[in-house]
Enzyme design. Structure first.
Site, PDB file in Angstrom:
ATOM      1  N   PHE A  23       0.863  -1.185   0.000  1.00 41.70           N
ATOM      2  CA  PHE A  23       0.000   0.000   0.000  1.00 41.70           C
ATOM      3  C   PHE A  23       0.899   1.235   0.000  1.00 41.70           C
ATOM      4  CE2 PHE A  23      -3.664   2.700   1.083  1.00 41.70           C
ATOM      5  CZ  PHE A  23      -4.602   2.135   0.240  1.00 41.70           C
ATOM      6  N   LEU A  24       1.746   1.269  -1.022  1.00 41.08           N
ATOM      7  CA  LEU A  24       2.849   2.228  -1.057  1.00 41.08           C
ATOM      8  C   LEU A  24       2.374   3.677  -1.159  1.00 41.08           C
ATOM      9  CD1 LEU A  24       5.453   0.498  -3.425  1.00 41.08           C
ATOM     10  CD2 LEU A  24       5.037   0.135  -0.979  1.00 41.08           C
ATOM     11  N   GLU A  26       4.252   7.983  -0.749  1.00 36.68           N
ATOM     12  CA  GLU A  26       5.457   8.754  -1.064  1.00 36.68           C
ATOM     13  C   GLU A  26       6.613   8.444  -0.104  1.00 36.68           C
ATOM     14  OE1 GLU A  26       7.723  10.800  -3.411  1.00 36.68           O
ATOM     15  OE2 GLU A  26       5.652  10.302  -3.927  1.00 36.68           O
ATOM     16  N   HIS A  28       7.405   5.401   1.083  1.00 34.34           N
ATOM     17  CA  HIS A  28       8.056   4.235   0.478  1.00 34.34           C
ATOM     18  C   HIS A  28       8.808   4.632  -0.790  1.00 34.34           C
ATOM     19  CE1 HIS A  28       4.367   2.312   2.438  1.00 34.34           C
ATOM     20  NE2 HIS A  28       5.361   1.687   3.047  1.00 34.34           N
ATOM     21  N   VAL A 167       8.696  11.158   5.592  1.00 38.87           N
ATOM     22  CA  VAL A 167       7.986  11.946   4.568  1.00 38.87           C
ATOM     23  C   VAL A 167       6.593  12.263   5.102  1.00 38.87           C
ATOM     24  CG1 VAL A 167       7.084  11.969   2.217  1.00 38.87           C
ATOM     25  CG2 VAL A 167       9.295  10.897   2.697  1.00 38.87           C
ATOM     26  N   SER A 176       1.543   7.243   6.084  1.00 42.18           N
ATOM     27  CA  SER A 176       1.435   5.879   6.593  1.00 42.18           C
ATOM     28  C   SER A 176       0.345   5.163   5.814  1.00 42.18           C
ATOM     29  CB  SER A 176       1.055   5.919   8.081  1.00 42.18           C
ATOM     30  OG  SER A 176       0.592   4.645   8.503  1.00 42.18           O
ATOM     31  N   ARG A 178      -1.597   3.183   7.081  1.00 40.05           N
ATOM     32  CA  ARG A 178      -2.751   3.162   7.990  1.00 40.05           C
ATOM     33  C   ARG A 178      -3.568   4.460   7.944  1.00 40.05           C
ATOM     34  NH1 ARG A 178       0.806  -0.330  11.330  1.00 40.05           N
ATOM     35  NH2 ARG A 178      -0.274  -2.335  11.506  1.00 40.05           N
TER      36      ARG A 178
HETATM   37  P1  AMP Z   1       5.689  -0.319   6.099  1.00 41.14           P
HETATM   38  O1  AMP Z   1       5.162  -0.664   4.736  1.00 41.14           O
HETATM   39  O2  AMP Z   1       4.784   0.557   6.888  1.00 41.14           O
HETATM   40  O3  AMP Z   1       6.164  -1.530   6.849  1.00 41.14           O
HETATM   41  O4  AMP Z   1       6.978   0.565   5.847  1.00 41.14           O
HETATM   42  C1  AMP Z   1       8.032   0.095   5.043  1.00 41.14           C
HETATM   43  C2  AMP Z   1       9.227   1.012   5.181  1.00 41.14           C
HETATM   44  O5  AMP Z   1       8.857   2.317   4.767  1.00 41.14           O
HETATM   45  C3  AMP Z   1       9.718   1.120   6.627  1.00 41.14           C
HETATM   46  O6  AMP Z   1      11.133   1.158   6.627  1.00 41.14           O
HETATM   47  C4  AMP Z   1       9.114   2.420   7.070  1.00 41.14           C
HETATM   48  O7  AMP Z   1       9.848   3.056   8.096  1.00 41.14           O
HETATM   49  C5  AMP Z   1       9.172   3.238   5.796  1.00 41.14           C
HETATM   50  N1  AMP Z   1       8.178   4.312   5.852  1.00 41.14           N
HETATM   51  C6  AMP Z   1       6.854   4.200   6.131  1.00 41.14           C
HETATM   52  N2  AMP Z   1       6.274   5.417   6.161  1.00 41.14           N
HETATM   53  C7  AMP Z   1       7.264   6.322   5.918  1.00 41.14           C
HETATM   54  C8  AMP Z   1       7.309   7.750   5.838  1.00 41.14           C
HETATM   55  N3  AMP Z   1       6.235   8.496   6.013  1.00 41.14           N
HETATM   56  N4  AMP Z   1       8.498   8.326   5.582  1.00 41.14           N
HETATM   57  C9  AMP Z   1       9.611   7.579   5.409  1.00 41.14           C
HETATM   58  N5  AMP Z   1       9.639   6.235   5.471  1.00 41.14           N
HETATM   59  C10 AMP Z   1       8.476   5.612   5.723  1.00 41.14           C
END
Ligand code: AMP
Length: 278
Positions: A23-24, A26, A28, A167, A176, A178
């Site tokens: 669920f990428l 900005e 990611h 970001v 996020s 979420r």
């Molecule tokens: P997730 O898909 O939430 O497990 O996140 C995957 C990776 O993306 C993790 O290393 C997170 O810390 C990073 N990430 C998630 N949200 C952000 C954000 N807003 N800014 C920078 N990195 C993020």
């Protein structure tokens, strides 16, 4: 994936890895874009890892959008999107776990028992499968990043870990996956997290160093929002994650706040330039 990775390693290719739950957004994409510059083969994994979710958490309804994710991955120059399934990652009889002890005790570790064991275990498996030279992770999950850095050092895993800035949306909300759970009203309430961070950063810049005074101000701001309940709101040393009573540039302000039923996290390192105008 492992055979492909080992073949690429034999060819001398440098593999860059961005592990995600999909669920990428900005945030990611920023990891992928930076990753693109750091090696030959850019690998993105998308895996909603069941063993890092508690029984009452959102595993079943975690947002998914593989098609949209692949479009973002392609746009960011990703070479391989790896999407394992839980039955392959954890076949019957699976019984091994990685635990990073002290760093996993406070903050999200206290609210989500077993969460970081699940994270450390899956990240180790993913590293063994993807064979990366470098992996990029976001500061958004600061404790996770600290735990993975510790694990890589402790277990001599041959991966360079790169931490990337948080970001944010234009109004300050940390991006996020979420955030998709939030109703429009909750989306507005969710700004209390970044506003609390901004308030603390301003008071700290003006000279206030007493953790209790800064935390009380943040608490008051957050609790003025009827939809918000505080899971934790703490000042911790950024290296050890131990509590501090007098804050400094190396102090991390970390918070987890529920907006309705959606649990959001955010943080800031007081000595660091703010990622965007909060
Ligand atoms: P997730 O898909 O939430 O497990 O996140 C995957 C990776 O993306 C993790 O290393 C997170 O810390 C990073 N990430 C998630 N949200 C952000 C954000 N807003 N800014 C920078 N990195 C993020």
């Amino acid at each position: 994936m492992q055979q492909t990775a080992l073949a690429l390693c034999r060819e001398g290719k440098r593999i860059v890895f961005v592990p995600t739950m999909g669920f990428l957004h900005e945030g990611h994409a920023s990891l992928l874009r930076e990753g693109r510059k750091r090696g030959d083969i850019l690998v993105l994994s998308i895996f909603v890892n069941p063993i890092q979710f508690g029984p009452a958490e959102d595993l079943d309804r975690y947002p998914r959008n593989l098609e949209g994710d692949c479009a973002i991955a392609l746009e960011c120059g990703t070479d391989i999107v790896y999407t394992p399934i839980a039955a392959d990652m954890y076949p019957p009889g699976f019984q091994t776990s990685i635990r990073v002890r002290d760093l996993a005790l406070p903050l999200c570790g206290a609210s989500r028992p077993g969460h970081f064991d699940g994270v450390a275990t899956v990240v180790t498996k993913l590293f063994n499968i993807v064979q990366p030279d470098v992996a990029l992770l976001g500061n958004k999950d600061f404790q996770q990043l600290a735990i993975i850095r510790r694990m890589v050092a402790d277990l001599s895993q041959p991966v360079e870990i790169v931490g990337m800035p948080i970001v944010r949306e234009g109004d300050g909300l940390a991006m996020s996956s979420r955030n998709a759970y939030l109703s429009p009203g909750e989306r507005a309430s969710a700004l209390c997290l970044s506003r609390a961070i901004r308030l603390v950063r301003e008071r700290y810049a003006a000279g206030e160093q007493d953790a209790n005074i800064l935390l009380s101000a943040a608490k008051e701001l957050i609790l003025a929002e009827p939809a918000a309940t505080i899971d934790y709101l703490e000042m911790r040393d950024a290296a050890t994650l131990e509590t501090v009573s007098v804050v400094s540039d190396t102090t991390l302000l970390a918070l987890a706040v529920k907006i309705g039923t959606t649990r959001l996290i955010d943080n800031t390192l007081l000595g660091e330039e703010s990622e965007v105008a909060l």
